[in-house]
Design a protein around this motif. Sequence first.
Motif, PDB file in Angstrom:
ATOM      1  N   VAL A   5      40.313  41.210  11.332  1.00  0.00           N
ATOM      2  CA  VAL A   5      40.730  40.108  11.783  1.00  0.00           C
ATOM      3  C   VAL A   5      39.851  39.125  12.931  1.00  0.00           C
ATOM      4  CG1 VAL A   5      42.813  38.896  12.565  1.00  0.00           C
ATOM      5  CG2 VAL A   5      42.828  40.976  11.393  1.00  0.00           C
ATOM      6  N   SER A   6      39.363  37.901  12.031  1.00  0.00           N
ATOM      7  CA  SER A   6      38.356  37.283  13.054  1.00  0.00           C
ATOM      8  C   SER A   6      39.349  36.537  14.155  1.00  0.00           C
ATOM      9  CB  SER A   6      37.840  36.177  11.945  1.00  0.00           C
ATOM     10  OG  SER A   6      38.878  35.040  11.390  1.00  0.00           O
ATOM     11  N   LEU A   7      38.838  36.076  14.880  1.00  0.00           N
ATOM     12  CA  LEU A   7      39.392  35.573  16.193  1.00  0.00           C
ATOM     13  C   LEU A   7      39.994  34.181  15.917  1.00  0.00           C
ATOM     14  CD1 LEU A   7      39.796  36.088  19.122  1.00  0.00           C
ATOM     15  CD2 LEU A   7      37.810  35.050  19.667  1.00  0.00           C
ATOM     16  N   PRO A   8      39.428  33.394  15.183  1.00  0.00           N
ATOM     17  CA  PRO A   8      40.013  31.975  14.855  1.00  0.00           C
ATOM     18  C   PRO A   8      41.328  32.051  14.057  1.00  0.00           C
ATOM     19  CG  PRO A   8      37.862  31.845  14.367  1.00  0.00           C
ATOM     20  CD  PRO A   8      38.224  33.019  14.480  1.00  0.00           C
ATOM     21  N   GLU A   9      41.532  33.307  13.172  1.00  0.00           N
ATOM     22  CA  GLU A   9      42.583  33.498  12.291  1.00  0.00           C
ATOM     23  C   GLU A   9      43.862  34.083  13.238  1.00  0.00           C
ATOM     24  OE1 GLU A   9      42.099  35.988   9.053  1.00  0.00           O
ATOM     25  OE2 GLU A   9      44.188  36.496   8.797  1.00  0.00           O
ATOM     26  N   LEU A  10      43.284  35.058  14.256  1.00  0.00           N
ATOM     27  CA  LEU A  10      44.250  35.373  15.181  1.00  0.00           C
ATOM     28  C   LEU A  10      44.814  34.392  15.944  1.00  0.00           C
ATOM     29  CD1 LEU A  10      45.267  37.995  15.589  1.00  0.00           C
ATOM     30  CD2 LEU A  10      43.859  38.425  17.519  1.00  0.00           C
ATOM     31  N   LEU A  11      44.242  33.452  16.532  1.00  0.00           N
ATOM     32  CA  LEU A  11      44.319  32.198  17.504  1.00  0.00           C
ATOM     33  C   LEU A  11      45.275  31.224  16.415  1.00  0.00           C
ATOM     34  CD1 LEU A  11      44.033  31.241  20.025  1.00  0.00           C
ATOM     35  CD2 LEU A  11      42.035  29.721  19.104  1.00  0.00           C
ATOM     36  N   ALA A  12      45.127  31.095  15.248  1.00  0.00           N
ATOM     37  CA  ALA A  12      45.875  30.069  14.568  1.00  0.00           C
ATOM     38  C   ALA A  12      47.113  31.000  14.383  1.00  0.00           C
ATOM     39  CB  ALA A  12      45.106  29.803  13.077  1.00  0.00           C
ATOM     40  N   SER A  13      47.131  31.953  13.908  1.00  0.00           N
ATOM     41  CA  SER A  13      48.334  32.916  13.485  1.00  0.00           C
ATOM     42  C   SER A  13      49.185  32.758  15.067  1.00  0.00           C
ATOM     43  CB  SER A  13      48.330  34.149  13.512  1.00  0.00           C
ATOM     44  OG  SER A  13      47.385  34.238  12.268  1.00  0.00           O
ATOM     45  N   ALA A  14      48.806  32.899  15.985  1.00  0.00           N
ATOM     46  CA  ALA A  14      49.288  33.215  17.491  1.00  0.00           C
ATOM     47  C   ALA A  14      50.030  31.657  17.602  1.00  0.00           C
ATOM     48  CB  ALA A  14      48.548  33.340  18.640  1.00  0.00           C
ATOM     49  N   LEU A  15      49.145  30.583  17.512  1.00  0.00           N
ATOM     50  CA  LEU A  15      49.927  29.141  17.601  1.00  0.00           C
ATOM     51  C   LEU A  15      50.928  28.862  16.579  1.00  0.00           C
ATOM     52  CD1 LEU A  15      46.443  27.407  18.465  1.00  0.00           C
ATOM     53  CD2 LEU A  15      48.557  27.482  19.915  1.00  0.00           C
ATOM     54  N   ILE A  16      50.887  29.199  15.526  1.00  0.00           N
ATOM     55  CA  ILE A  16      52.067  28.911  14.464  1.00  0.00           C
ATOM     56  C   ILE A  16      53.043  29.691  14.957  1.00  0.00           C
ATOM     57  CG2 ILE A  16      52.688  29.638  11.889  1.00  0.00           C
ATOM     58  CD1 ILE A  16      49.643  29.290  11.250  1.00  0.00           C
ATOM     59  N   VAL A  17      53.129  31.157  15.197  1.00  0.00           N
ATOM     60  CA  VAL A  17      54.248  31.737  15.514  1.00  0.00           C
ATOM     61  C   VAL A  17      54.940  31.245  16.891  1.00  0.00           C
ATOM     62  CG1 VAL A  17      55.091  34.044  16.814  1.00  0.00           C
ATOM     63  CG2 VAL A  17      53.499  33.986  14.639  1.00  0.00           C
ATOM     64  N   LEU A  18      54.176  30.729  17.991  1.00  0.00           N
ATOM     65  CA  LEU A  18      54.508  30.046  19.096  1.00  0.00           C
ATOM     66  C   LEU A  18      55.195  28.776  18.918  1.00  0.00           C
ATOM     67  CD1 LEU A  18      54.010  30.570  22.265  1.00  0.00           C
ATOM     68  CD2 LEU A  18      52.513  28.843  22.269  1.00  0.00           C
ATOM     69  N   GLY A  19      54.688  27.896  17.958  1.00  0.00           N
ATOM     70  CA  GLY A  19      55.373  26.735  17.471  1.00  0.00           C
ATOM     71  C   GLY A  19      56.628  26.858  16.866  1.00  0.00           C
ATOM     72  N   ALA A  20      56.698  27.722  15.797  1.00  0.00           N
ATOM     73  CA  ALA A  20      57.800  28.057  15.096  1.00  0.00           C
ATOM     74  C   ALA A  20      58.948  28.466  16.209  1.00  0.00           C
ATOM     75  CB  ALA A  20      57.502  29.046  14.017  1.00  0.00           C
ATOM     76  N   SER A  21      58.568  29.446  16.976  1.00  0.00           N
ATOM     77  CA  SER A  21      59.445  30.031  18.000  1.00  0.00           C
ATOM     78  C   SER A  21      60.038  28.837  18.962  1.00  0.00           C
ATOM     79  CB  SER A  21      58.844  31.140  18.999  1.00  0.00           C
ATOM     80  OG  SER A  21      58.136  32.088  18.252  1.00  0.00           O
ATOM     81  N   GLY A  52      53.532  20.509  18.431  1.00  0.00           N
ATOM     82  CA  GLY A  52      52.191  20.367  18.798  1.00  0.00           C
ATOM     83  C   GLY A  52      51.220  21.808  18.721  1.00  0.00           C
ATOM     84  N   ALA A  53      51.948  22.896  18.954  1.00  0.00           N
ATOM     85  CA  ALA A  53      51.423  24.346  18.844  1.00  0.00           C
ATOM     86  C   ALA A  53      50.769  24.452  17.350  1.00  0.00           C
ATOM     87  CB  ALA A  53      52.222  25.462  19.282  1.00  0.00           C
ATOM     88  N   MET A  54      52.034  23.902  16.446  1.00  0.00           N
ATOM     89  CA  MET A  54      51.970  24.333  14.993  1.00  0.00           C
ATOM     90  C   MET A  54      50.696  23.518  14.648  1.00  0.00           C
ATOM     91  SD  MET A  54      55.246  24.868  12.933  1.00  0.00           S
ATOM     92  CE  MET A  54      56.637  24.078  13.974  1.00  0.00           C
ATOM     93  N   LEU A  55      50.564  22.028  14.987  1.00  0.00           N
ATOM     94  CA  LEU A  55      49.312  21.164  14.718  1.00  0.00           C
ATOM     95  C   LEU A  55      48.112  21.723  15.217  1.00  0.00           C
ATOM     96  CD1 LEU A  55      51.263  18.002  14.944  1.00  0.00           C
ATOM     97  CD2 LEU A  55      50.519  18.989  12.748  1.00  0.00           C
ATOM     98  N   VAL A  56      47.941  22.288  16.199  1.00  0.00           N
ATOM     99  CA  VAL A  56      46.833  22.593  16.717  1.00  0.00           C
ATOM    100  C   VAL A  56      46.306  24.031  15.856  1.00  0.00           C
ATOM    101  CG1 VAL A  56      45.567  23.638  18.596  1.00  0.00           C
ATOM    102  CG2 VAL A  56      47.253  21.761  19.062  1.00  0.00           C
TER     103      VAL A  56
END
Lengths: 137, 93
Positions: A5-21, A52-56
Amino acid sequence: MIGSVSLPELLASALIVLGASFALIGSWGLVRLPSLMERLHGPTKASTLGLGAMLVGSIIFFQLVKGEWTTHELLVSLFLFVTAPIAANMIAKVHLHRLRLGEQSGPAGPPAAPRDGSEWATYKAPEEGAPGWFPDE
Amino acid sequence: MTGPVITWALGFGFAALGLALALNLWRLFKGPGVADRILALDTMVINAIGIIVLAGIANGEGTSFEAAMLLAMVGFVGTVAYCKFLLRGDIIE
């Protein structure tokens, strides 16, 4: 790279999970909290932090897929940052006026009056020359 | 290009936002006050914007953000119009 897993993909996934939470917690606050003045807190945080987190996350994802930086997500985020407090203020004013008309508050009771013993400013009649003041009244 | 981690994150995001919309609907029907219902509708618009953003990521297209922007604007104008009507009995004086 972490495993496959590449680092940007991991970061984007973490931000999506954070925003949805955050969005889910804000809506849970809307259901769970006892009175409207407290209920206002949940969704306003969900709209700024959650979206904001989902959009980033979306910006980082499109950088990963297409290799180009997109900025229109920031426009949505900026617009929500500007409008969320205004909408919350208007809803609180509606709540105060409905309470004065005799609408029942929740189990937490109505909000306390201002500390110096005066009325809420939104109950006052418009002053002379202010917007909303009409000379013939 | 898109791996399993982002697919899982999108699935979690759609589930969380769908549950959030169901909670908002409960508050919209339960009330008890008019201001509670306006707040529930405002929050539903926010969650719908979130679903549009996630759908844009899932499709891999950048075209859905205009829809998100429009919904953000119309949702804000709608909330202010509801509040203004209840406060003043008129929307534009």
